[in-house]
Design a protein around this motif. Sequence first.
Motif, PDB file in Angstrom:
ATOM      1  N   THR A  53       0.833  -1.206   0.000  1.00 54.19           N
ATOM      2  CA  THR A  53       0.000   0.000   0.000  1.00 54.19           C
ATOM      3  C   THR A  53       0.865   1.253   0.000  1.00 54.19           C
ATOM      4  O   THR A  53       0.642   2.177  -0.792  1.00 54.19           O
ATOM      5  CB  THR A  53      -0.970  -0.005   1.194  1.00 54.19           C
ATOM      6  OG1 THR A  53      -1.802  -1.170   1.114  1.00 54.19           O
ATOM      7  CG2 THR A  53      -1.831   1.239   1.204  1.00 54.19           C
ATOM      8  N   LEU A  54       1.864   1.286   0.855  1.00 45.10           N
ATOM      9  CA  LEU A  54       2.754   2.450   0.922  1.00 45.10           C
ATOM     10  C   LEU A  54       3.533   2.625  -0.377  1.00 45.10           C
ATOM     11  O   LEU A  54       3.619   3.739  -0.922  1.00 45.10           O
ATOM     12  CB  LEU A  54       3.710   2.314   2.107  1.00 45.10           C
ATOM     13  CG  LEU A  54       4.666   3.491   2.332  1.00 45.10           C
ATOM     14  CD1 LEU A  54       3.902   4.780   2.599  1.00 45.10           C
ATOM     15  CD2 LEU A  54       5.617   3.173   3.483  1.00 45.10           C
ATOM     16  N   GLU A  55       4.106   1.532  -0.898  1.00 43.02           N
ATOM     17  CA  GLU A  55       4.917   1.624  -2.123  1.00 43.02           C
ATOM     18  C   GLU A  55       4.099   2.039  -3.343  1.00 43.02           C
ATOM     19  O   GLU A  55       4.601   2.734  -4.217  1.00 43.02           O
ATOM     20  CB  GLU A  55       5.583   0.272  -2.417  1.00 43.02           C
ATOM     21  CG  GLU A  55       6.675  -0.102  -1.460  1.00 43.02           C
ATOM     22  CD  GLU A  55       7.249  -1.492  -1.717  1.00 43.02           C
ATOM     23  OE1 GLU A  55       8.209  -1.843  -1.023  1.00 43.02           O
ATOM     24  OE2 GLU A  55       6.747  -2.230  -2.601  1.00 43.02           O
ATOM     25  N   GLU A  56       2.839   1.611  -3.390  1.00 45.80           N
ATOM     26  CA  GLU A  56       2.033   1.881  -4.582  1.00 45.80           C
ATOM     27  C   GLU A  56       1.204   3.153  -4.496  1.00 45.80           C
ATOM     28  O   GLU A  56       0.780   3.675  -5.521  1.00 45.80           O
ATOM     29  CB  GLU A  56       1.116   0.690  -4.875  1.00 45.80           C
ATOM     30  CG  GLU A  56       1.887  -0.543  -5.314  1.00 45.80           C
ATOM     31  CD  GLU A  56       0.994  -1.642  -5.842  1.00 45.80           C
ATOM     32  OE1 GLU A  56      -0.242  -1.542  -5.754  1.00 45.80           O
ATOM     33  OE2 GLU A  56       1.566  -2.622  -6.366  1.00 45.80           O
ATOM     34  N   ARG A  92      -2.043   8.433   6.899  1.00 46.22           N
ATOM     35  CA  ARG A  92      -1.214   9.583   6.504  1.00 46.22           C
ATOM     36  C   ARG A  92      -0.738   9.377   5.075  1.00 46.22           C
ATOM     37  O   ARG A  92      -0.355   8.285   4.689  1.00 46.22           O
ATOM     38  CB  ARG A  92      -0.029   9.679   7.462  1.00 46.22           C
ATOM     39  CG  ARG A  92       0.913  10.819   7.235  1.00 46.22           C
ATOM     40  CD  ARG A  92       2.036  10.952   8.274  1.00 46.22           C
ATOM     41  NE  ARG A  92       2.490   9.719   8.919  1.00 46.22           N
ATOM     42  CZ  ARG A  92       2.086   9.278  10.116  1.00 46.22           C
ATOM     43  NH1 ARG A  92       1.199   9.934  10.809  1.00 46.22           N
ATOM     44  NH2 ARG A  92       2.572   8.160  10.614  1.00 46.22           N
ATOM     45  N   HIS A  93      -0.728  10.459   4.310  1.00 51.00           N
ATOM     46  CA  HIS A  93      -0.288  10.405   2.916  1.00 51.00           C
ATOM     47  C   HIS A  93       0.980  11.229   2.719  1.00 51.00           C
ATOM     48  O   HIS A  93       1.090  12.332   3.243  1.00 51.00           O
ATOM     49  CB  HIS A  93      -1.394  10.926   1.990  1.00 51.00           C
ATOM     50  CG  HIS A  93      -1.066  10.774   0.548  1.00 51.00           C
ATOM     51  ND1 HIS A  93      -1.089  11.828  -0.337  1.00 51.00           N
ATOM     52  CD2 HIS A  93      -0.698   9.692  -0.181  1.00 51.00           C
ATOM     53  CE1 HIS A  93      -0.753  11.391  -1.547  1.00 51.00           C
ATOM     54  NE2 HIS A  93      -0.505  10.105  -1.473  1.00 51.00           N
ATOM     55  N   ASP A  94       1.904  10.675   1.963  1.00 46.51           N
ATOM     56  CA  ASP A  94       3.128  11.380   1.584  1.00 46.51           C
ATOM     57  C   ASP A  94       3.074  11.594   0.074  1.00 46.51           C
ATOM     58  O   ASP A  94       3.485  10.738  -0.700  1.00 46.51           O
ATOM     59  CB  ASP A  94       4.362  10.558   1.964  1.00 46.51           C
ATOM     60  CG  ASP A  94       5.666  11.226   1.548  1.00 46.51           C
ATOM     61  OD1 ASP A  94       5.625  12.340   0.964  1.00 46.51           O
ATOM     62  OD2 ASP A  94       6.728  10.629   1.793  1.00 46.51           O
ATOM     63  N   PRO A  95       2.542  12.739  -0.385  1.00 46.84           N
ATOM     64  CA  PRO A  95       2.392  12.966  -1.822  1.00 46.84           C
ATOM     65  C   PRO A  95       3.722  13.070  -2.564  1.00 46.84           C
ATOM     66  O   PRO A  95       3.763  12.931  -3.783  1.00 46.84           O
ATOM     67  CB  PRO A  95       1.601  14.269  -1.905  1.00 46.84           C
ATOM     68  CG  PRO A  95       1.802  14.942  -0.594  1.00 46.84           C
ATOM     69  CD  PRO A  95       2.062  13.869   0.415  1.00 46.84           C
ATOM     70  N   ALA A  96       4.823  13.295  -1.842  1.00 46.66           N
ATOM     71  CA  ALA A  96       6.129  13.409  -2.488  1.00 46.66           C
ATOM     72  C   ALA A  96       6.804  12.046  -2.660  1.00 46.66           C
ATOM     73  O   ALA A  96       7.828  11.949  -3.339  1.00 46.66           O
ATOM     74  CB  ALA A  96       7.035  14.329  -1.677  1.00 46.66           C
ATOM     75  N   ARG A  97       6.229  11.014  -2.063  1.00 46.17           N
ATOM     76  CA  ARG A  97       6.842   9.681  -2.132  1.00 46.17           C
ATOM     77  C   ARG A  97       6.807   9.162  -3.572  1.00 46.17           C
ATOM     78  O   ARG A  97       5.769   9.212  -4.237  1.00 46.17           O
ATOM     79  CB  ARG A  97       6.121   8.713  -1.207  1.00 46.17           C
ATOM     80  CG  ARG A  97       6.768   7.335  -1.209  1.00 46.17           C
ATOM     81  CD  ARG A  97       6.025   6.385  -0.271  1.00 46.17           C
ATOM     82  NE  ARG A  97       6.574   5.061  -0.354  1.00 46.17           N
ATOM     83  CZ  ARG A  97       7.581   4.605   0.376  1.00 46.17           C
ATOM     84  NH1 ARG A  97       8.138   5.397   1.269  1.00 46.17           N
ATOM     85  NH2 ARG A  97       8.021   3.373   0.229  1.00 46.17           N
ATOM     86  N   GLU A  98       7.933   8.637  -4.035  1.00 46.79           N
ATOM     87  CA  GLU A  98       7.993   8.037  -5.365  1.00 46.79           C
ATOM     88  C   GLU A  98       7.277   6.680  -5.325  1.00 46.79           C
ATOM     89  O   GLU A  98       7.532   5.853  -4.450  1.00 46.79           O
ATOM     90  CB  GLU A  98       9.451   7.845  -5.792  1.00 46.79           C
ATOM     91  CG  GLU A  98       9.585   7.393  -7.227  1.00 46.79           C
ATOM     92  CD  GLU A  98      11.030   7.386  -7.678  1.00 46.79           C
ATOM     93  OE1 GLU A  98      11.363   6.511  -8.487  1.00 46.79           O
ATOM     94  OE2 GLU A  98      11.810   8.249  -7.233  1.00 46.79           O
ATOM     95  N   LEU A  99       6.371   6.470  -6.278  1.00 46.27           N
ATOM     96  CA  LEU A  99       5.584   5.242  -6.328  1.00 46.27           C
ATOM     97  C   LEU A  99       6.303   4.181  -7.157  1.00 46.27           C
ATOM     98  O   LEU A  99       7.202   4.496  -7.941  1.00 46.27           O
ATOM     99  CB  LEU A  99       4.201   5.529  -6.919  1.00 46.27           C
ATOM    100  CG  LEU A  99       3.392   6.627  -6.219  1.00 46.27           C
ATOM    101  CD1 LEU A  99       2.040   6.793  -6.897  1.00 46.27           C
ATOM    102  CD2 LEU A  99       3.230   6.348  -4.736  1.00 46.27           C
ATOM    103  N   ASP A 102       5.595   0.719 -12.008  1.00 43.11           N
ATOM    104  CA  ASP A 102       4.465   0.399 -12.887  1.00 43.11           C
ATOM    105  C   ASP A 102       3.175   1.125 -12.482  1.00 43.11           C
ATOM    106  O   ASP A 102       2.136   0.949 -13.109  1.00 43.11           O
ATOM    107  CB  ASP A 102       4.232  -1.109 -12.955  1.00 43.11           C
ATOM    108  CG  ASP A 102       3.980  -1.741 -11.600  1.00 43.11           C
ATOM    109  OD1 ASP A 102       4.282  -1.111 -10.573  1.00 43.11           O
ATOM    110  OD2 ASP A 102       3.487  -2.883 -11.573  1.00 43.11           O
ATOM    111  N   ILE A 103       3.258   1.972 -11.464  1.00 41.34           N
ATOM    112  CA  ILE A 103       2.099   2.740 -11.004  1.00 41.34           C
ATOM    113  C   ILE A 103       2.178   4.144 -11.608  1.00 41.34           C
ATOM    114  O   ILE A 103       3.162   4.849 -11.432  1.00 41.34           O
ATOM    115  CB  ILE A 103       2.069   2.840  -9.459  1.00 41.34           C
ATOM    116  CG1 ILE A 103       2.101   1.464  -8.809  1.00 41.34           C
ATOM    117  CG2 ILE A 103       0.865   3.665  -9.000  1.00 41.34           C
ATOM    118  CD1 ILE A 103       0.909   0.591  -9.090  1.00 41.34           C
ATOM    119  N   SER A 104       1.106   4.542 -12.307  1.00 42.56           N
ATOM    120  CA  SER A 104       1.110   5.877 -12.901  1.00 42.56           C
ATOM    121  C   SER A 104       0.433   6.899 -11.996  1.00 42.56           C
ATOM    122  O   SER A 104       0.604   8.096 -12.185  1.00 42.56           O
ATOM    123  CB  SER A 104       0.445   5.868 -14.273  1.00 42.56           C
ATOM    124  OG  SER A 104      -0.943   5.662 -14.146  1.00 42.56           O
ATOM    125  N   GLY A 105      -0.333   6.426 -11.023  1.00 35.73           N
ATOM    126  CA  GLY A 105      -0.986   7.348 -10.114  1.00 35.73           C
ATOM    127  C   GLY A 105      -2.000   6.632  -9.250  1.00 35.73           C
ATOM    128  O   GLY A 105      -2.193   5.423  -9.358  1.00 35.73           O
TER     129      GLY A 105
END
Length: 146
Positions: A53-56, A92-99, A102-105
């Motif tokens: 969940t965190l990574e994606e 909590r959300h980290d919008p700056a985290r690189e996903l 293969d995840i575009s958003g």
Amino acid sequence: MDWQPHITVATVIEDDGRFLFVDEFKAGRMVLNQPAGHLEAKESLREAALRETLEETGWEVELTGLLGIYLYTAPSNGVTYQRVCFSARPVRHDPARELDSDISGITWLTRDELAAQPERWRSELVLRCVDDYLAGIRGSLELVRD
């Protein structure tokens, strides 16, 4: 014949009637899925769900229940997946985290918005897990033993 199912985890995350999904590129097309992925060596199912969940998505979540254990055989390659699906609440959300690559958003959709786009589902499990969640199907996390 050497047959071995692939163990995966997925997380249904709901916030005020909307569910968190990933837009991912699979089999040459963009699809919608819950945050999900394969169990890694020496990892518990709960740890895998939180990590994927965190990574994606960049979201830290709190697991709230065991939604279900699903078997799915992909028609494209004949591989059988055992999906252990959890329910969770966003923390909590980290919008700056690189996903993951293969995840575009990520996107938040209602059940009806998801149901209106069957051509975009990674598999029929995407809607089925949301429907099971909405039906109130939940098991205690104590059922998942490490």
